[in-house]
Design a protein around this motif. Structure first.
Motif, PDB file in Angstrom:
ATOM      1  N   CYS A 118     -44.955  53.262  27.824  1.00 23.23           N
ATOM      2  CA  CYS A 118     -46.081  53.496  28.744  1.00 23.23           C
ATOM      3  C   CYS A 118     -47.341  53.852  27.974  1.00 23.23           C
ATOM      4  N   GLY A 119     -48.420  53.916  28.717  1.00 22.78           N
ATOM      5  CA  GLY A 119     -49.652  54.501  28.224  1.00 22.78           C
ATOM      6  C   GLY A 119     -49.752  55.909  28.792  1.00 22.78           C
ATOM      7  N   SER A 120     -50.320  56.829  28.003  1.00 24.47           N
ATOM      8  CA  SER A 120     -50.450  58.225  28.463  1.00 24.47           C
ATOM      9  C   SER A 120     -51.908  58.525  28.800  1.00 24.47           C
ATOM     10  N   LEU A 121     -52.103  59.072  30.019  1.00 28.40           N
ATOM     11  CA  LEU A 121     -53.447  59.515  30.430  1.00 28.40           C
ATOM     12  C   LEU A 121     -53.611  61.005  30.211  1.00 28.40           C
ATOM     13  N   SER A 122     -52.512  61.657  29.836  1.00 29.19           N
ATOM     14  CA  SER A 122     -52.527  63.122  29.687  1.00 29.19           C
ATOM     15  C   SER A 122     -52.569  63.457  28.200  1.00 29.19           C
ATOM     16  N   ASP A 123     -52.106  64.682  27.854  1.00 30.09           N
ATOM     17  CA  ASP A 123     -52.080  65.070  26.439  1.00 30.09           C
ATOM     18  C   ASP A 123     -50.783  64.637  25.743  1.00 30.09           C
ATOM     19  N   ALA A 124     -49.884  63.963  26.474  1.00 33.33           N
ATOM     20  CA  ALA A 124     -48.648  63.481  25.828  1.00 33.33           C
ATOM     21  C   ALA A 124     -49.031  62.510  24.716  1.00 33.33           C
ATOM     22  N   LYS A 125     -48.414  62.747  23.546  1.00 38.29           N
ATOM     23  CA  LYS A 125     -48.811  61.974  22.349  1.00 38.29           C
ATOM     24  C   LYS A 125     -47.907  60.758  22.163  1.00 38.29           C
ATOM     25  N   VAL A 126     -48.313  59.832  21.302  1.00 37.45           N
ATOM     26  CA  VAL A 126     -47.431  58.691  21.013  1.00 37.45           C
ATOM     27  C   VAL A 126     -46.104  59.224  20.483  1.00 37.45           C
ATOM     28  N   SER A 263     -27.919  53.934  48.802  1.00 41.02           N
ATOM     29  CA  SER A 263     -26.799  53.625  47.906  1.00 41.02           C
ATOM     30  C   SER A 263     -27.234  53.618  46.440  1.00 41.02           C
ATOM     31  N   ILE A 264     -28.545  53.705  46.186  1.00 38.73           N
ATOM     32  CA  ILE A 264     -29.022  53.701  44.792  1.00 38.73           C
ATOM     33  C   ILE A 264     -29.744  55.010  44.495  1.00 38.73           C
ATOM     34  N   ARG A 265     -29.370  55.632  43.392  1.00 35.96           N
ATOM     35  CA  ARG A 265     -30.111  56.805  42.898  1.00 35.96           C
ATOM     36  C   ARG A 265     -30.892  56.354  41.669  1.00 35.96           C
ATOM     37  N   ALA A 266     -32.172  56.730  41.613  1.00 34.35           N
ATOM     38  CA  ALA A 266     -33.009  56.197  40.537  1.00 34.35           C
ATOM     39  C   ALA A 266     -33.738  57.291  39.775  1.00 34.35           C
ATOM     40  N   GLY A 267     -33.977  57.018  38.514  1.00 34.06           N
ATOM     41  CA  GLY A 267     -34.790  57.889  37.672  1.00 34.06           C
ATOM     42  C   GLY A 267     -35.456  57.026  36.607  1.00 34.06           C
ATOM     43  N   ALA A 268     -36.414  57.615  35.915  1.00 31.37           N
ATOM     44  CA  ALA A 268     -37.078  56.853  34.846  1.00 31.37           C
ATOM     45  C   ALA A 268     -37.627  57.793  33.791  1.00 31.37           C
ATOM     46  N   CYS A 269     -37.803  57.255  32.605  1.00 24.95           N
ATOM     47  CA  CYS A 269     -38.477  57.983  31.544  1.00 24.95           C
ATOM     48  C   CYS A 269     -39.144  56.939  30.661  1.00 24.95           C
ATOM     49  N   MET A 270     -40.237  57.341  30.068  1.00 25.38           N
ATOM     50  CA  MET A 270     -40.985  56.390  29.243  1.00 25.38           C
ATOM     51  C   MET A 270     -41.368  57.020  27.922  1.00 25.38           C
ATOM     52  N   MET A 271     -41.325  56.180  26.895  1.00 23.90           N
ATOM     53  CA  MET A 271     -41.821  56.595  25.580  1.00 23.90           C
ATOM     54  C   MET A 271     -43.307  56.264  25.556  1.00 23.90           C
ATOM     55  N   VAL A 272     -44.122  57.204  25.110  1.00 17.07           N
ATOM     56  CA  VAL A 272     -45.565  56.927  25.051  1.00 17.07           C
ATOM     57  C   VAL A 272     -45.833  55.998  23.862  1.00 17.07           C
ATOM     58  N   PHE A 273     -46.265  54.775  24.162  1.00 18.37           N
ATOM     59  CA  PHE A 273     -46.642  53.812  23.110  1.00 18.37           C
ATOM     60  C   PHE A 273     -48.160  53.823  22.900  1.00 18.37           C
ATOM     61  N   ALA A 274     -48.908  54.082  23.991  1.00 18.43           N
ATOM     62  CA  ALA A 274     -50.381  54.025  23.898  1.00 18.43           C
ATOM     63  C   ALA A 274     -50.962  55.339  24.400  1.00 18.43           C
ATOM     64  N   GLN A 275     -51.780  56.001  23.572  1.00 20.00           N
ATOM     65  CA  GLN A 275     -52.475  57.217  23.996  1.00 20.00           C
ATOM     66  C   GLN A 275     -53.856  56.757  24.452  1.00 20.00           C
ATOM     67  N   LYS A 277     -56.352  58.281  25.868  1.00 20.73           N
ATOM     68  CA  LYS A 277     -57.550  59.108  25.644  1.00 20.73           C
ATOM     69  C   LYS A 277     -58.020  58.972  24.192  1.00 20.73           C
ATOM     70  N   SER A 278     -57.062  59.008  23.235  1.00 16.63           N
ATOM     71  CA  SER A 278     -57.450  58.936  21.820  1.00 16.63           C
ATOM     72  C   SER A 278     -57.450  57.495  21.304  1.00 16.63           C
ATOM     73  N   ASN A 279     -56.893  56.573  22.098  1.00 17.06           N
ATOM     74  CA  ASN A 279     -56.793  55.147  21.740  1.00 17.06           C
ATOM     75  C   ASN A 279     -55.796  54.876  20.612  1.00 17.06           C
ATOM     76  N   GLU A 280     -54.856  55.799  20.398  1.00 19.03           N
ATOM     77  CA  GLU A 280     -53.852  55.610  19.342  1.00 19.03           C
ATOM     78  C   GLU A 280     -52.688  54.767  19.873  1.00 19.03           C
ATOM     79  N   PHE A 281     -52.058  53.945  19.009  1.00 20.45           N
ATOM     80  CA  PHE A 281     -50.873  53.169  19.396  1.00 20.45           C
ATOM     81  C   PHE A 281     -49.707  53.545  18.483  1.00 20.45           C
ATOM     82  N   ILE A 282     -48.504  53.570  19.035  1.00 19.03           N
ATOM     83  CA  ILE A 282     -47.323  54.047  18.283  1.00 19.03           C
ATOM     84  C   ILE A 282     -47.029  53.161  17.062  1.00 19.03           C
TER      85      ILE A 282
END
Ligand code: R1P
Ligand code: URA
Length: 319
Positions: A118-126, A263-275, A277-282
């Motif tokens: 994902c891309g992060s809009l918060s302070d979560a870093k790559v 009948s379906i239980r769902a969850g998700a998680c994402m690794m930050v690939f794009a920051q 705010k800082s424009n950094e990429f993993i």
């Protein structure tokens, strides 16, 4: 390939039209990813995998099927429990094919967890992990760009939120923290976009996108917005609109979409690939470091959640 039933096409073996799987090949517990290479990396955490298996190949003791439409399914066991990994490619249409076709060939309750980037809009870093407890959809408003557009139209349409399964979300947070440390795991709201570009606020001088204010609008819409990616909304939405148990069409039409019996239980998680705010990429090195750890946390969560009655898995191992 000959198919029957235009409403829900299947081949003579009972394989679905796009994902290409049939009854007995898929577990009730599924991790779904975008990239097939990620599916292969994750398959190495399954039981009985020979560590000498060449990189980039599915271990031979596991069932695998690559469909003509780009879906890759791998089935095996994790800590003794049957699990599947399905790589679906990108976008909400692919998520729709995946959820509906997998649901059609498995009996009993299911759990589906997405491990994406994902891309992060918060302070979560790559390299950090975000675990969204809900998601909304960001759609380009095509009408806004029409020659006779209304002057009051907005360029992007933001949907209501749909929730993940709270127990699955809590489990993911706990297991991700165990793998990566508390300070690398973030909770919040996800925004699923219908483009990597315009509806994720990327600036592109080759097109008229009118998206300069998009981030501000997203945070105004949902102050907890953490992440932008392209599939999670549909997973949460379909889990929340899944019927209690396979029903005949006429009963299904009567069932309220808001029923608590899903009948379906769902969850998700994402690794930050794009920051964003800082424009950094993993870096490649960070992907190689984080992917297997995040995968273990998802597998642990998949098998720790109780599903009640599950179907027996048949033709899986080593075919
Ligand atoms: C875009 O690069 C893709 O990356 C993200 C988005 O949702 C989109 O599918 O997820 P995956 O890494 O799971 O594909
Ligand atoms: N995937 C997305 O959809 N967006 C990003 O910015 C990074 C990965």
């Amino acid at each position: 390939m000959s198919m029957s039933n235009a409403n829900f096409p299947m081949d003579p073996e009972g394989r679905t039209y796009h994902v290409g799987i049939k009854r007995g090949e898929l577990a009730n517990r599924i991790i779904t990813v975008g990239d097939p290479a990620r599916a292969i990396v994750l398959s190495r955490s399954l039981d009985g995998v020979d560590p000498a298996t060449p990189a980039k190949t599915v271990p031979t003791n596991l069932f695998s099927h690559a469909s003509h439409r780009g879906f890759l399914t791998v089935t095996g066991r994790y800590k003794g429990t049957p699990v599947s990994i399905v790589a679906i490619g990108m976008g909400v249409s692919m998520m729709d094919f995946f959820v509906r076709e997998c649901r059609a060939v498995v009996d009993g309750p299911m759990i589906m967890i997405r491990l994406g980037s994902c891309g992060s809009l918060s302070d979560a870093k790559v390299g950090d992990i975000c675990v969204p407890s809900s998601s909304y959809l960001v759609q380009r408003n095509y009408d806004y760009f029409a020659d006779d557009a209304s002057s009051t139209a907005s360029p992007y349409i933001l949907s209501k939120k749909f929730d993940a399964d709270p127990e699955v979300t809590a489990m993911l947070v706990k297991n991700m923290s165990a793998q990566l440390g508390d300070n690398h795991v973030w909770k919040g709201v996800n925004a699923t976009a219908d483009s990597f570009y315009s509806s994720q606020g990327r600036q592109d001088e080759n097109f008229i996108d009118n998206n300069q204010e998009l981030f501000t609008e997203l945070v105004k819409h949902e102050p907890g917005t953490l992440t932008l990616e392209m599939e999670t909304f549909l997973l949460y939405h379909l889990a929340r609109t899944s019927t209690a148990a396979p029903l005949k069409q006429e009963s299904r039409l009567k069932q309220e979409a808001t029923s608590n019996q899903h009948s379906i239980r769902a969850g998700a998680c994402m690794m930050v690939f794009a920051q964003r705010k800082s424009n950094e990429f993993i870096s490649k090195e960070d992907v190689v470091r984080v992917e297997p750890l995040a995968g273990k946390a998802v597998f642990d969560s998949l098998v720790e959640v109780s599903l009640g009655e599950e179907s027996e898995l048949h033709a899986t191992e080593g075919s």
